[in-house]
Write an enzyme that holds these catalytic residues in place. Structure first.
Site, PDB file in Angstrom:
ATOM      1  N   GLY A  62     -93.165 -14.839  -6.233  1.00  0.00           N
ATOM      2  CA  GLY A  62     -94.522 -14.165  -6.752  1.00  0.00           C
ATOM      3  C   GLY A  62     -95.633 -14.736  -6.113  1.00  0.00           C
TER       4      GLY A  62
ATOM      5  N   GLY B  28     -99.031 -12.815  -6.349  1.00  0.00           N
ATOM      6  CA  GLY B  28     -99.675 -12.669  -7.583  1.00  0.00           C
ATOM      7  C   GLY B  28    -100.766 -13.522  -8.044  1.00  0.00           C
ATOM      8  CD  GLN B  29    -104.544 -14.781 -12.988  1.00  0.00           C
ATOM      9  OE1 GLN B  29    -103.399 -14.635 -13.791  1.00  0.00           O
ATOM     10  NE2 GLN B  29    -105.687 -14.748 -13.598  1.00  0.00           N
TER      11      GLN B  29
ATOM     12  NE  ARG C  37     -98.436  -6.586  -3.784  1.00  0.00           N
ATOM     13  CZ  ARG C  37     -99.288  -7.220  -4.160  1.00  0.00           C
ATOM     14  NH1 ARG C  37     -99.925  -7.848  -3.163  1.00  0.00           N
ATOM     15  NH2 ARG C  37     -99.624  -7.238  -5.451  1.00  0.00           N
TER      16      ARG C  37
ATOM     17  CE1 TYR D 134     -95.340 -13.672 -19.407  1.00  0.00           C
ATOM     18  CE2 TYR D 134     -96.212 -14.686 -21.030  1.00  0.00           C
ATOM     19  CZ  TYR D 134     -95.977 -14.437 -19.809  1.00  0.00           C
ATOM     20  OH  TYR D 134     -96.695 -15.500 -19.037  1.00  0.00           O
TER      21      TYR D 134
ATOM     22  CE  LYS E 246     -93.200 -16.642 -17.846  1.00  0.00           C
ATOM     23  NZ  LYS E 246     -93.079 -17.064 -16.675  1.00  0.00           N
TER      24      LYS E 246
HETATM   25  N1  SER Z   1    -101.862 -14.818 -19.624  1.00  0.00           N
HETATM   26  C1  SER Z   1    -100.445 -14.556 -20.023  1.00  0.00           C
HETATM   27  C2  SER Z   1    -100.394 -13.022 -20.612  1.00  0.00           C
HETATM   28  O1  SER Z   1    -101.492 -12.792 -21.119  1.00  0.00           O
HETATM   29  C3  SER Z   1     -99.981 -15.471 -20.956  1.00  0.00           C
HETATM   30  O2  SER Z   1     -99.383 -16.595 -20.175  1.00  0.00           O
HETATM   31  O3  SER Z   1     -99.562 -12.780 -20.619  1.00  0.00           O
END
Ligand code: SER
Length: 319
Positions: free
Chosen positions: A8, A11-12, A36, A142, A146
């Site tokens: 990843g 990513g951010q 990518r 999500y 997690k």
């Molecule tokens: N920043 C994340 C989200 O908004 C939370 O871990 O999904």
């Protein structure tokens, strides 16, 4: 010297963590990996880049062998709002991806970092000073992935005597790479609008208070946790960490102090609003402070000033 693989990586978090790890451990000792095929120039020029599928054990295993990797930062995941759009894909990437990486790490005796999230909490969790150990009944896909990820990591630590560490990140604010489909993204988007002198339409309601953190603190947290003495770590997967807690109108006021003409209205997205309302206002991060010395540096005010300054540098035509 450590030999590191970051999944990843584009990513951010990855796009900011990789350069810091390369500075610390040497450019050729940190392999950036993303889905990518061709990475941005920043990655090509600053060290090795490989294209991977996080659920493909064979190719990840081959990479680990090729670069003699001993530490994996497994960042690849779908964020909360994106996961609600495609729960099956989110389960595959977040859960099967993690399990694949755990197995590769087990086989090759690697240490692992796993980022968890405020998303592991749900509507029945205490919202203020959310304890390290408390009710965890997330109602988003999500959050479910997690939370299961935290438990799976702890299971591998106990069952296979592995070294796996993680934090529960709050919303992360950064200026290099935009987050991809999270509930806390408004706190990033708002700055991009503000420096362009555009009005911003906030997708969360006034009063929706959430934990947040500026990316330099987040990256430092990862590095410090991974450097910490294993004997002092009791909670491992995963530590509550936070830096600030605010609602949209408070961030708006903080930006308006710097940019008085900025304006914001609300256009609430019911899906992200419901997710946000199920998350904590402010986590208690005392376990992280006690066990590995966690200490945030940025407040909402100092982060606001720095974000605006950095975004102006990135786009110098914007004054
Ligand atoms: N920043 C994340 C989200 O908004 C939370 O871990 O999904």
């Amino acid at each position: 010297m450590k030999r590191i693989l970051v999944t990843g990586a584009t990513g951010q978090i990855g796009s900011e963590l990789v350069p810091v790890l390369r500075d610390k451990y040497g450019r050729d000792n940190v392999v950036a990996a993303g889905h990518r095929r061709k990475p941005e120039d920043a990655f090509v020029d600053s060290g090795p880049y490989e294209s991977i599928e996080t659920t493909d054990a064979k190719s990840i295993s081959a990479l680990v062998k090729k670069y003699r990797i001993d530490t994996i930062y497994h960042l690849a995941a779908l964020l909360s709002a994106k996961a609600e759009e495609d729960p099956q894909l989110a389960w595959n990437i977040n859960m099967n991806g993690l399990q694949t990486v755990l197995e590769v790490a087990r086989y090759h005796h690697c240490t692992l970092f796993f980022p968890s999230s405020i998303g592991v909490f749900g509507p029945s969790t205490p919202k203020d000073n959310t304890p390290q150990v408390t009710i965890q009944r997330p109602n988003t896909l999500y959050g479910i992935t997690k939370l299961a990820g935290e438990l799976l990591c702890d299971y591998y630590v106990k069952k296979y005597d592995m070294d796996i560490r993680g934090v529960r990140f709050p919303g992360l604010i950064s200026y290099k790479t935009l987050p991809g489909g999270g509930t806390t993204d408004y706190a990033v988007e708002i700055f991009y609008a503000a420096v362009k002198h555009e009005p911003y339409r906030c997708f969360l309601k006034e009063g929706t208070r959430l934990d947040m953190m500026y990316m330099p603190d987040a990256v430092r947290a990862v590095v410090e946790l991974m450097e910490a003495d294993a004997r002092s770590l009791r909670h491992r997967n995963a530590y509550n960490i936070t830096a600030m807690s605010f609602a949209p109108e408070q961030l708006y006021a903080s930006i308006k102090k710097e940019l008085p003409h900025f304006s914001m209205t609300y256009e609430v997205d019911p899906i992200r609003q419901e997710i946000a309302e199920s998350w904590p206002h402010k986590m208690d991060d005392s376990a992280a402070r006690a066990e590995w010395g966690w200490q945030p540096e940025y407040t909402m005010e100092s982060m606001t000033k720095d974000m605006i300054e950095q975004l102006r540098k990135e786009a110098p035509h914007v004054t």
